[in-house]
Design an enzyme around this catalytic site. Sequence first.
Site: not given
Ligand code: F6P
Length: 362
Positions: A14, A117-119, A140-142, A186
């Site tokens: 993302g 982490d996934g990437s 990551t914003i998370d 997340r």
């Molecule tokens: O991991 C970043 C994030 O923005 C999460 O906070 C959120 O749950 C998810 O991605 C949203 O994913 P997408 O952009 O696929 O809707």
Amino acid sequence: MTGTKRIGILTSGGDCAGLNAVIRAAVHRARHYGWDVVGIEDGTHGLLSRPVRCVHLDTNKVDGAMMRLGGTILGTTNKGDPFAYPMPDGSKQDRSGEIIDGLRELGVDGVIGIGGDGSMAILRKLAQQGGFKLIGIPKTIDNDLGITETSVGFDTAVAVATEALDRLQPTAASHDRVMVLEVMGRDAGHIALSAGIAGGADVILLPELRWSIDGIADKIRRLQEGGRNFALVVVSEAVKTMEGAAAKQEFADGQKRYGGIGNYIGHMIAEATGAETRVTVLGHVQRGCPPSHSDRLLASAFGVAAVDLLAEGKSDRLLAWSNRTIIDTPIEDAIKTYAAVDVNGILVRTARGLGIYVGDAG
Ligand code: F6P
């Protein structure tokens, strides 16, 4: 880095604020070493196309305006693991070989990957298979990558959520309302906790802490008894319902994401307290905006450090911010360290110390 004259850079997963500032910094530092930088489009997807989709980056293309620019000029994707790539007929195919060939076509043997982490797990496998050097930069914003105190994009997301509370407070006070703000994050409640404290919330619900409607209603009643006519409630998207279910929505393409818990909580509060309640779901507004100054600094420091590591001949390292500086650790170890909110940590203690309801103790 002996013999390397060209490096690749890509953004993956993302998007978030600060990615362009990383790219800019890496290009400037690469110039110092006399290297070319190729920006690969749409994460590893650009390497599946023929010709490879890429853009040659030089310092003229990445001027100071990149500091202010949200998103990523290279594009990104959070779909399509190249080791199990979804094909039109519904099957999954290993397309890693095509990606490695794509990198060879570009003459790239060092890659800077900006991702979560996934990437990183995917890029690492590709680097091992293809024999190219890889340096990872956490974004990551998370902010759930435990190895780093903060990741690119987190500070901006918190700033946006804090500003949303700043904007909700006057309208809440004008109408005697309870305002519920659902934020991203997340499975981790970092955005909710930080923004909730910074934005003066009265209630902060996190996936890491059990909540009860009695606890929330009690807090709101005490505010009312003290003469307060409004309340601000921040809810992290992964907070579960009373029945323990995650609130998720399914999109037309079949993908499921967290979403909907804010409305659920708003409804519960209205029923329990009789207060007029409104719900705001902040969503992707937390990602697509000019980076905060902290994210610009972090991104710039990471971009420069990544190129320096390649110049030292290092590979398979993820950068992290730790104790006011940058460290680097093996990617494999780094991506194993998931960081949820520490329920006994300083921010939860601070929230409780401020009288904020953050869930039931014990
Ligand atoms: O991991 C970043 C994030 O923005 C999460 O906070 C959120 O749950 C998810 O991605 C949203 O994913 P997408 O952009 O696929 O809707």
